[in-house]
Structures are given as structure tokens and as C-alpha cells.
Design an enzyme around this catalytic site. Structure first.
Site, PDB file in Angstrom:
ATOM      1  N   GLY A   1       1.673   2.935   4.496  1.00  0.00           N
ATOM      2  CA  GLY A   1       1.217   2.878   3.117  1.00  0.00           C
ATOM      3  C   GLY A   1       2.282   2.536   2.096  1.00  0.00           C
ATOM      4  O   GLY A   1       2.012   2.558   0.895  1.00  0.00           O
TER       5      GLY A   1
ATOM      6  N   HIS B   1      10.987   6.246  -2.651  1.00  0.00           N
ATOM      7  CA  HIS B   1      10.395   7.104  -3.685  1.00  0.00           C
ATOM      8  C   HIS B   1       9.692   8.283  -3.049  1.00  0.00           C
ATOM      9  O   HIS B   1       9.056   8.157  -2.006  1.00  0.00           O
ATOM     10  CB  HIS B   1       9.433   6.320  -4.583  1.00  0.00           C
ATOM     11  CG  HIS B   1       8.425   5.494  -3.838  1.00  0.00           C
ATOM     12  ND1 HIS B   1       8.736   4.274  -3.276  1.00  0.00           N
ATOM     13  CD2 HIS B   1       7.128   5.721  -3.545  1.00  0.00           C
ATOM     14  CE1 HIS B   1       7.660   3.783  -2.684  1.00  0.00           C
ATOM     15  NE2 HIS B   1       6.674   4.637  -2.814  1.00  0.00           N
TER      16      HIS B   1
HETATM   17  P1  5GP Z   1       3.913   3.460  -2.032  1.00  0.00           P
HETATM   18  O1  5GP Z   1       2.551   2.896  -1.766  1.00  0.00           O
HETATM   19  O2  5GP Z   1       4.983   2.396  -1.894  1.00  0.00           O
HETATM   20  O3  5GP Z   1       4.222   4.720  -1.280  1.00  0.00           O
HETATM   21  O4  5GP Z   1       3.892   3.948  -3.549  1.00  0.00           O
HETATM   22  C1  5GP Z   1       4.114   3.099  -4.612  1.00  0.00           C
HETATM   23  C2  5GP Z   1       3.524   3.790  -5.828  1.00  0.00           C
HETATM   24  O5  5GP Z   1       4.023   3.144  -6.971  1.00  0.00           O
HETATM   25  C3  5GP Z   1       1.999   3.715  -5.903  1.00  0.00           C
HETATM   26  O6  5GP Z   1       1.469   5.027  -5.972  1.00  0.00           O
HETATM   27  C4  5GP Z   1       1.741   2.900  -7.169  1.00  0.00           C
HETATM   28  O7  5GP Z   1       0.610   3.354  -7.884  1.00  0.00           O
HETATM   29  C5  5GP Z   1       3.017   3.080  -7.950  1.00  0.00           C
HETATM   30  N1  5GP Z   1       3.356   1.946  -8.795  1.00  0.00           N
HETATM   31  C6  5GP Z   1       3.336   0.635  -8.448  1.00  0.00           C
HETATM   32  N2  5GP Z   1       3.722  -0.130  -9.462  1.00  0.00           N
HETATM   33  C7  5GP Z   1       4.010   0.723 -10.494  1.00  0.00           C
HETATM   34  C8  5GP Z   1       4.461   0.518 -11.832  1.00  0.00           C
HETATM   35  O8  5GP Z   1       4.684  -0.603 -12.305  1.00  0.00           O
HETATM   36  N3  5GP Z   1       4.625   1.626 -12.605  1.00  0.00           N
HETATM   37  C9  5GP Z   1       4.383   2.889 -12.126  1.00  0.00           C
HETATM   38  N4  5GP Z   1       4.572   3.920 -12.974  1.00  0.00           N
HETATM   39  N5  5GP Z   1       3.960   3.112 -10.871  1.00  0.00           N
HETATM   40  C10 5GP Z   1       3.773   2.043 -10.057  1.00  0.00           C
END
Ligand code: 5GP
Ligand code: ZN
Length: 113
Positions: A92, A99
Site C-alpha cells: 500500500g 512515513h
Molecule cells: P502510503 O500509501 O504511501 O502509505 O501513504 C501516503 C499517504 O500520503 C496517503 O495516506 C495519502 O493520503 C497522503 N498524501 C498523499 N499526497 C499528499 C499530500 O499532498 N498532502 C498530504 N497532506 N497528504 C498526502
């Protein structure tokens, strides 16, 4: 030249985000697409592509990311929370800057989808 990495650009202030916390090493901001009443992300300012990229010299930094995540959760009404890192696309991960997701404010089910 600016970094091509979205979260490096957020941490530097180049791309706006709703900031929760910042120090010289760590940045926390609200997720743009929250999956729970409380959902924010905690990142190291140092670019690491994900958990696989953590080296021994980063261990204290990642411990700090987790400590600050739990502390901010408590301060934002989510003492009981899910702390999660997605490691790789099939798990995911969509943003390849490490992060920690902090989710809370509702009961969490297990296993996650
Ligand atoms: P991953 O899917 O990589 O574990 O999580 C990435 C997270 O980053 C997702 O929950 C998504 O909603 C968040 N996200 C993606 N782009 C942005 C953005 O431009 N600003 C913020 N605040 N969150 C973001
Ligand atoms: Zn980055």
C-alpha cells in the site's frame, strides 16, 4: 533545483500541508485523505525511501518519529491509535519517502485490509 519527492517538498514548506509539528529532524502533518477521525503522518526530514532504506545510523531518528507520533496522537484525542508504515507498493505504499501513519479516534479492526 527542488526535490522531486513530494514529502521532501512538504517538509521544506515548498508544498503546503497542515502542519502539526516540526523540529530540525522531524515533520508531522495531517493526511490529505484521512482514513480515521485522527489521521496524520510523521516523517523524518532526511529522505529515506521507506523502511527498507533505514540504516543503523537512522535508528535513533526513526525511534524519534515513532515517539513523536504517539505523543501527538495523545495530544490530539487519539491515545489509542494505530501506528503503521507501509513498506512497498503491494503493502500500500504510494509515497516513497518513509512515513508513519497515525490513525485513531475510532475503533481499529485487525487484520487491516
Ligand atoms: P502510503 O500509501 O504511501 O502509505 O501513504 C501516503 C499517504 O500520503 C496517503 O495516506 C495519502 O493520503 C497522503 N498524501 C498523499 N499526497 C499528499 C499530500 O499532498 N498532502 C498530504 N497532506 N497528504 C498526502
Ligand atoms: Zn523525500
Amino acid at each position: 533545483m527542488s526535490s522531486p519527492c513530494l514529502f521532501c517538498r512538504i517538509a521544506s514548506g515548498e508544498i503546503p500541508a497542515k502542519k502539526l509539528y516540526e523540529d530540525d529532524e522531524v515533520f508531522a502533518f495531517w493526511d490529505i485523505s484521512p482514513q480515521a477521525p485522527t489521521h496524520f503522518l510523521v516523517i523524518p526530514k532526511k529522505h529515506l525511501s521507506g523502511p527498507e532504506a533505514i540504516s543503523a545510523e537512522d535508528e535513533a531518528l526513526i525511534g524519534k518519529v515513532v515517539r513523536i507520533g504517539a505523543q501527538l496522537a495523545r495530544e490530539n484525542g487519539a491515545e489509542h491509535c494505530r501506528l503503521a508504515m507501509n513498506n512497498g507498493a503491494e503493502a500500500g505504499q504510494t509515497v516513497f519517502h518513509l512515513h508513519l501513519h497515525v490513525l485513531g479516534g475510532r475503533p481499529m479492526s485487525w487484520p487491516p485490509g
